[in-house]
Design an enzyme around this catalytic site. Structure first.
Site, PDB file in Angstrom:
ATOM      1  N   THR A  75      58.232  52.230  62.261  1.00 25.05           N
ATOM      2  CA  THR A  75      58.808  53.577  62.301  1.00 25.05           C
ATOM      3  C   THR A  75      59.352  54.197  60.859  1.00 25.05           C
ATOM      4  O   THR A  75      59.111  55.947  60.782  1.00 25.05           O
ATOM      5  CB  THR A  75      59.790  53.843  63.496  1.00 25.05           C
ATOM      6  OG1 THR A  75      58.841  53.425  64.761  1.00 25.05           O
ATOM      7  CG2 THR A  75      59.811  54.944  63.953  1.00 25.05           C
ATOM      8  N   ASN A 162      46.979  50.881  67.679  1.00 28.72           N
ATOM      9  CA  ASN A 162      47.746  49.446  68.376  1.00 28.72           C
ATOM     10  C   ASN A 162      47.433  49.610  70.424  1.00 28.72           C
ATOM     11  O   ASN A 162      47.485  48.963  70.681  1.00 28.72           O
ATOM     12  CB  ASN A 162      49.488  50.221  68.472  1.00 28.72           C
ATOM     13  CG  ASN A 162      49.371  51.544  68.751  1.00 28.72           C
ATOM     14  OD1 ASN A 162      48.950  52.207  68.153  1.00 28.72           O
ATOM     15  ND2 ASN A 162      50.159  52.435  69.866  1.00 28.72           N
ATOM     16  N   GLN A 190      48.978  46.557  63.191  1.00 27.42           N
ATOM     17  CA  GLN A 190      48.203  45.932  63.973  1.00 27.42           C
ATOM     18  C   GLN A 190      47.701  45.127  62.970  1.00 27.42           C
ATOM     19  O   GLN A 190      47.185  44.237  63.775  1.00 27.42           O
ATOM     20  CB  GLN A 190      47.476  46.899  65.188  1.00 27.42           C
ATOM     21  CG  GLN A 190      49.076  47.414  66.451  1.00 27.42           C
ATOM     22  CD  GLN A 190      49.570  47.155  67.026  1.00 27.42           C
ATOM     23  OE1 GLN A 190      49.165  45.575  67.186  1.00 27.42           O
ATOM     24  NE2 GLN A 190      50.781  47.331  67.352  1.00 27.42           N
ATOM     25  N   SER A 210      55.171  45.641  59.681  1.00 26.89           N
ATOM     26  CA  SER A 210      56.902  45.715  60.911  1.00 26.89           C
ATOM     27  C   SER A 210      57.089  44.027  61.018  1.00 26.89           C
ATOM     28  O   SER A 210      56.073  43.317  61.970  1.00 26.89           O
ATOM     29  CB  SER A 210      56.868  46.453  62.049  1.00 26.89           C
ATOM     30  OG  SER A 210      57.517  46.045  62.829  1.00 26.89           O
ATOM     31  N   HIS A 212      58.497  42.596  64.001  1.00 25.67           N
ATOM     32  CA  HIS A 212      58.603  42.071  65.360  1.00 25.67           C
ATOM     33  C   HIS A 212      56.605  42.425  65.602  1.00 25.67           C
ATOM     34  O   HIS A 212      56.839  41.311  66.717  1.00 25.67           O
ATOM     35  CB  HIS A 212      58.812  43.277  65.996  1.00 25.67           C
ATOM     36  CG  HIS A 212      59.013  44.000  66.579  1.00 25.67           C
ATOM     37  ND1 HIS A 212      57.902  44.913  67.625  1.00 25.67           N
ATOM     38  CD2 HIS A 212      58.812  45.286  66.024  1.00 25.67           C
ATOM     39  CE1 HIS A 212      58.127  46.143  67.525  1.00 25.67           C
ATOM     40  NE2 HIS A 212      58.380  46.412  66.735  1.00 25.67           N
ATOM     41  N   THR A 251      72.802  48.373  52.995  1.00 26.14           N
ATOM     42  CA  THR A 251      72.743  47.286  53.234  1.00 26.14           C
ATOM     43  C   THR A 251      71.739  46.494  53.623  1.00 26.14           C
ATOM     44  O   THR A 251      71.742  47.057  54.463  1.00 26.14           O
ATOM     45  CB  THR A 251      73.753  46.712  53.725  1.00 26.14           C
ATOM     46  OG1 THR A 251      75.443  47.409  52.881  1.00 26.14           O
ATOM     47  CG2 THR A 251      74.244  45.052  53.498  1.00 26.14           C
ATOM     48  N   CYS A 337      52.783  57.043  84.628  1.00 25.67           N
ATOM     49  CA  CYS A 337      53.064  57.101  85.589  1.00 25.67           C
ATOM     50  C   CYS A 337      54.416  56.566  85.435  1.00 25.67           C
ATOM     51  O   CYS A 337      55.276  57.178  86.393  1.00 25.67           O
ATOM     52  CB  CYS A 337      52.033  57.010  86.552  1.00 25.67           C
ATOM     53  SG  CYS A 337      50.518  57.455  86.678  1.00 25.67           S
TER      54      CYS A 337
HETATM   55  C1  LIG Z   1      54.863  49.095  66.840  1.00 26.92           C
HETATM   56  C2  LIG Z   1      54.114  50.238  65.934  1.00 26.92           C
HETATM   57  C3  LIG Z   1      54.771  51.105  65.352  1.00 26.92           C
HETATM   58  C4  LIG Z   1      56.005  51.162  65.057  1.00 26.92           C
HETATM   59  O1  LIG Z   1      57.191  49.897  64.565  1.00 26.92           O
HETATM   60  P1  LIG Z   1      58.526  49.431  65.396  1.00 26.92           P
HETATM   61  O2  LIG Z   1      58.888  48.486  64.008  1.00 26.92           O
HETATM   62  O3  LIG Z   1      58.682  49.506  66.450  1.00 26.92           O
HETATM   63  O4  LIG Z   1      59.481  50.476  64.529  1.00 26.92           O
HETATM   64  C5  LIG Z   1      53.995  51.943  64.076  1.00 26.92           C
HETATM   65  N1  LIG Z   1      52.615  51.612  64.471  1.00 26.92           N
HETATM   66  C6  LIG Z   1      51.768  51.128  65.201  1.00 26.92           C
HETATM   67  C7  LIG Z   1      50.486  51.071  65.211  1.00 26.92           C
HETATM   68  C8  LIG Z   1      52.878  50.165  66.057  1.00 26.92           C
HETATM   69  O5  LIG Z   1      52.124  49.070  66.710  1.00 26.92           O
END
Ligand SMILES: *Cc1c(COP(=O)(O)O)cnc(C)c1O
Length: 413
Positions: A75, A162, A190, A210, A212, A251, A337
């Site tokens: 993000t 994603n 992704q 990213s 995670h 930092t 939903c």
């Molecule tokens: C998960 C994802 C994000 C957001 O990543 P974060 O590290 O959680 O901020 C942005 N773009 C895509 C395509 C994602 O799959």
């Protein structure tokens, strides 16, 4: 015994690899220094940890370590790349036909972390084209070419989607952008770590990923910023101590960065084997589900897809009911939903998929530790749930009797 629930939501986040955690641990305690401390061993140790991670990250995408800016995740990386490039390369009003600050190309089924910065720039005087994907979800170089203008300054398109796993024509778009001297940013969250990536070969100027999503920790990521041919510059969005070459003050998250680097190195070593294994599992899942259940549809391009993501809709099933019936499987649904809005997935809608099939869609995404046994269980569970729900569906009965639901004249009350 199978441990439940089964995690099939790796596109949302991945567990941290234990080898990554091990690499991080010393940086919480003994090596806790601030990488900005120049005068003692604690600072040097932290800096060495970051230097190594920068090499590991750069190596995964074929970049130079000087081209890696550590961020808090995709993000932030997307915000920095898009707003930072727009502000740096904006046209003076005279240079832009609309009197605007410059033209940006993106697509309506991008992640919100791309769409929202683009919408912000639109409000602030940039012209933004939001491309609409064809039914298969793939943005082609041809589509980008048709949208290009003399005042286009930036193209921002994800490498792989994603929700769908579909793959845009990024190398071809890179070539096009290069020939027009337009910057190309790709949200590769992704893609990177799952598929071979080379920013040099594919003419990428800015690339986000990213931790995670690649078996690393949350809250850390990287932005690749090309340094030569051309040398790309950005307007910093977070100002302060001047860390990360001034692009990202604050930092450094040393522990997170060390983990991110270790995760990148593991992906580099294991992506081929992981990908081949997951492709087989995904193929099994889609073959079995479409064989056992009629009126199903795989969403997005049938071939141009990541190996580990399956987005599938089941006709005549109510999304909410389906999710309730498969509680043992942790996955995502195209039905929103459960959240504040009643709107189904905007990504599926962008492909022209109707509300019913969007609501009844599942995104099943597998990962490094997904087993055959887990996939078999998921197939059986989903099949059983869909069959049960359809027993309750008068529309499905009518469909089975050969009545075309779309031609029915509903009685008015
Ligand atoms: C998960 C994802 C994000 C957001 O990543 P974060 O590290 O959680 O901020 C942005 N773009 C895509 C395509 C994602 O799959």
């Amino acid at each position: 015994m199978l441990k439940l629930p089964i995690y099939l939501d790796h596109a949302a986040t991945t567990p941290c690899d234990p080898r990554v955690v091990e690499a991080m641990l010393p940086y919480f305690t003994e090596k806790f220094g601030n990488a900005g401390s120049r005068n003692h061993k604690f600072g040097w140790e932290a800096e060495a940890g970051i230097d190594k991670a920068r090499e590991q990250a750069a190596s995964l995408i074929g970049a130079n370590e000087k081209e890696i800016i550590f961020t808090s995740g995709s993000t932030e990386g997307n915000n920095l790349a898009i707003k930072g490039a727009a502000e740096m390369y904006e046209k003076k009003p005279a240079g832009s036909p609309g009197g605007g600050r410059g033209h940006i190309i993106t697509a309506i089924h991008e992640h919100k972390a791309v769409l929202d910065p683009c919408k912000r720039l639109q409000k602030e005087g940039f012209d933004v084209t939001f491309l609409e994907p064809p039914r298969d979800g793939v943005i082609t170089a041809e589509a980008v070419k048709a949208a290009m203008r003399d005042d286009t300054i930036l193209v921002t398109l994800m490498w792989a989607n994603n929700e769908l796993g579909t793959i845009n024509e990024v190398p071809e778009i890179g070539k096009l952008c290069k020939s027009r001297s337009v910057l190309l940013h790709t949200d590769a969250t992704q893609w990177v770590g799952k598929m071979p990536t080379n920013v040099e070969r594919d003419n990428i100027d800015l690339l986000t990923w990213s931790g995670h999503k690649v078996y690393g920790p949350k809250g850390v990521g990287a932005l690749y910023v090309r340094r030569r041919n051309p040398r790309v510059r950005l307007v910093a969005q977070i100002e302060g101590g001047g860390q990360e070459r001034g692009y990202r003050s604050g930092t450094q998250n040393v522990t997170g960065i060390v983990g991110f680097g270790a995760a990148c190195e593991l992906c580099m070593r294991e992506m081929d084997a992981d990908g081949a294994r997951l492709l087989k599992l995904r193929q099994k899942m889609e073959t079995e589900l479409t064989k056992a259940l009629d009126v199903t549809q795989i969403n997005g391009h049938q071939d141009r897809r990541l190996p580990h993501i399956l987005n599938i809709s089941f006709g005549f099933v109510e999304g909410e009911g389906l999710m309730m019936a498969i509680k043992e499987i942790a996955c995502s649904s195209g039905s929103a939903c459960t959240s504040a809005s009643l709107e189904p997935s905007y990504v599926l809608k962008a492909l022209g998929i109707g509300d019913d099939l969007a609501h009844s869609s599942l995104r099943l995404s597998m990962g490094r530790w997904t087993t055959d046994e887990q996939v078999d269980y998921a197939i059986a569970k989903i099949t059983e749930a869909v069959k049960k729900l359809r027993v309750l569906s008068p529309l499905y009965d009518m469909h089975m009797e050969g009545i075309d639901i779309n031609t029915i004249q509903w009685a008015a009350h």
